[in-house]
Design a protein around this motif. Structure first.
Motif, mmCIF file in Angstrom:
data_model
loop_
_atom_site.group_PDB
_atom_site.id
_atom_site.type_symbol
_atom_site.label_atom_id
_atom_site.label_comp_id
_atom_site.label_asym_id
_atom_site.label_seq_id
_atom_site.Cartn_x
_atom_site.Cartn_y
_atom_site.Cartn_z
ATOM 1 N N ILE A 34 -6.563 -5.280 10.154
ATOM 2 C CA ILE A 34 -5.610 -5.449 9.055
ATOM 3 C C ILE A 34 -4.360 -6.144 9.582
ATOM 4 C CG2 ILE A 34 -4.025 -4.202 7.516
ATOM 5 C CD1 ILE A 34 -6.202 -2.229 6.926
ATOM 6 N N SER A 42 0.804 -1.233 0.000
ATOM 7 C CA SER A 42 0.000 0.000 0.000
ATOM 8 C C SER A 42 0.830 1.273 0.000
ATOM 9 C CB SER A 42 -0.958 -0.023 1.192
ATOM 10 O OG SER A 42 -0.287 -0.353 2.387
ATOM 11 N N GLN A 76 -9.841 -7.743 1.382
ATOM 12 C CA GLN A 76 -8.392 -7.860 1.524
ATOM 13 C C GLN A 76 -7.967 -7.460 2.939
ATOM 14 O OE1 GLN A 76 -6.139 -9.049 -0.685
ATOM 15 N NE2 GLN A 76 -4.459 -8.675 0.729
ATOM 16 N N ARG A 77 -7.186 -8.295 3.596
ATOM 17 C CA ARG A 77 -6.769 -7.970 4.973
ATOM 18 C C ARG A 77 -5.262 -7.885 5.153
ATOM 19 N NH1 ARG A 77 -11.010 -6.552 4.877
ATOM 20 N NH2 ARG A 77 -12.766 -6.808 6.310
ATOM 21 N N ILE A 83 -6.729 2.364 -0.036
ATOM 22 C CA ILE A 83 -6.523 1.160 0.776
ATOM 23 C C ILE A 83 -7.869 0.635 1.278
ATOM 24 C CG2 ILE A 83 -5.414 0.242 2.861
ATOM 25 C CD1 ILE A 83 -3.254 2.427 2.481
ATOM 26 N N MET A 84 -8.762 1.558 1.651
ATOM 27 C CA MET A 84 -10.084 1.134 2.130
ATOM 28 C C MET A 84 -10.888 0.441 1.040
ATOM 29 S SD MET A 84 -10.385 1.323 5.271
ATOM 30 C CE MET A 84 -12.135 0.879 5.333
ATOM 31 N N LEU A 138 -6.167 3.140 10.018
ATOM 32 C CA LEU A 138 -6.942 2.121 9.294
ATOM 33 C C LEU A 138 -7.516 1.076 10.257
ATOM 34 C CD1 LEU A 138 -4.544 2.031 6.275
ATOM 35 C CD2 LEU A 138 -7.001 2.432 6.100
ATOM 36 N N TYR A 190 -9.650 -2.965 1.164
ATOM 37 C CA TYR A 190 -10.145 -3.551 2.418
ATOM 38 C C TYR A 190 -11.608 -3.974 2.277
ATOM 39 C CZ TYR A 190 -11.449 -3.808 7.377
ATOM 40 O OH TYR A 190 -11.913 -4.233 8.592
ATOM 41 N N ASN A 191 -12.372 -3.121 1.630
ATOM 42 C CA ASN A 191 -13.801 -3.412 1.476
ATOM 43 C C ASN A 191 -14.083 -4.569 0.524
ATOM 44 O OD1 ASN A 191 -14.622 -1.548 3.390
ATOM 45 N ND2 ASN A 191 -14.667 0.135 1.903
ATOM 46 N N TRP A 242 -0.559 -6.472 9.158
ATOM 47 C CA TRP A 242 0.492 -5.631 8.567
ATOM 48 C C TRP A 242 1.810 -6.360 8.399
ATOM 49 C CZ3 TRP A 242 -0.647 -1.564 5.939
ATOM 50 C CH2 TRP A 242 -1.778 -0.820 6.264
ATOM 51 N N PHE A 294 -1.778 -6.360 4.240
ATOM 52 C CA PHE A 294 -1.176 -5.215 3.556
ATOM 53 C C PHE A 294 0.277 -5.071 3.990
ATOM 54 C CE2 PHE A 294 -5.691 -4.312 3.405
ATOM 55 C CZ PHE A 294 -5.885 -3.700 2.171
#
Ligand code: PLP
Length: 212
Positions: free
Chosen positions: A61, A23, A39-40, A31-32, A57, A35-36, A63, A42
């Protein structure tokens, strides 16, 4: 667009290859959008960015850090980082371990292996990697789990050299994975992930192609 891109990439990857979305350079809104779509996982390449992202965020997530990590910065990400893909020394591993234990956590780590022709890319040689694993096994490192290897190929269009570099890393992974209980081979980016997957990658780190 982001949704379509992720769907298309996921379909190409199939079930056995994990997509980590890189990202860096993207806005929170972009990124959202990823995410929506569900996708988790990043990744960022800079500690400060990772810390900022974590604050702004959603907390579920996962990371990953994919850039060079200086020992004195481990403390900033230790409370939350899930996977540090850029471990390139036993000293760094020890510092990550201590910081993880201080937070009552276990942090997944990948050893970064130097596979590219380019001088400036970080990473261990295969021999340094084998030596590090042996030394790590003799230390008490219950705050880290070495899940596997990560590598970045040379920035080139030359398919043969990409294939040669990825196959080399995949061979090292096959050699080590059972003895050291590894399950992750992180190789492949937007421009080269198809070859990386053909060579045995099970985790790709993709930025530009997702946000194109
Ligand atoms: C930026 C970066 C990526 C993603 O690159 P794209 O070409 O945008 O897919 C992957 N891995 C690392 C280590 C990176 O720094």
């Amino acid at each position: 667009m982001i949704a379509e891109n992720i769907a298309r990439i996921q379909q190409e990857l199939g079930r056995n290859v994990r997509l980590v979305v890189v990202s860096k350079f993207r806005t929170t809104a972009e990124i959202m959008e990823a995410y929506n779509c569900g996708q988790r996982a990043f990744a960022e390449n800079k500690v400060q960015l990772l810390v900022d992202r974590r604050q702004t965020l959603p907390q579920d997530i996962e990371w990953h850090l994919i850039g060079h990590l200086q020992s004195n910065k481990v403390k900033y990400i230790a409370p939350f980082v899930n996977c540090i893909q850029s471990v390139d020394s036993l000293k760094l591993l020890g510092i990550i371990n201590a910081a993880a234990l201080r937070h009552g956590r276990v942090i997944d780590c990948l050893l970064q292996i130097h596979i590219a022709d380019e001088e400036h890319k970080f990473g261990l040689s295969p021999d340094e990697c084998r030596a590090l694993l042996k030394e790590a096994a003799q230390s008490d490192l219950s705050g880290v789990r070495i899940r596997g290897l990560m590598g970045m190929a040379t920035n080139t269009e030359d398919q043969d050299s990409l294939r040669r570099e990825f196959s080399g890393l995949a061979a090292l992974y096959s050699e080590l994975k059972d003895a050291w209980h590894m399950d992750t081979l992180s190789m492949g980016m937007s421009g080269d992930y198809k070859i990386a997957v053909e060579c045995g990658s099970n985790m790709v780190r993709i930025g530009s192609l997702v946000f194109a």
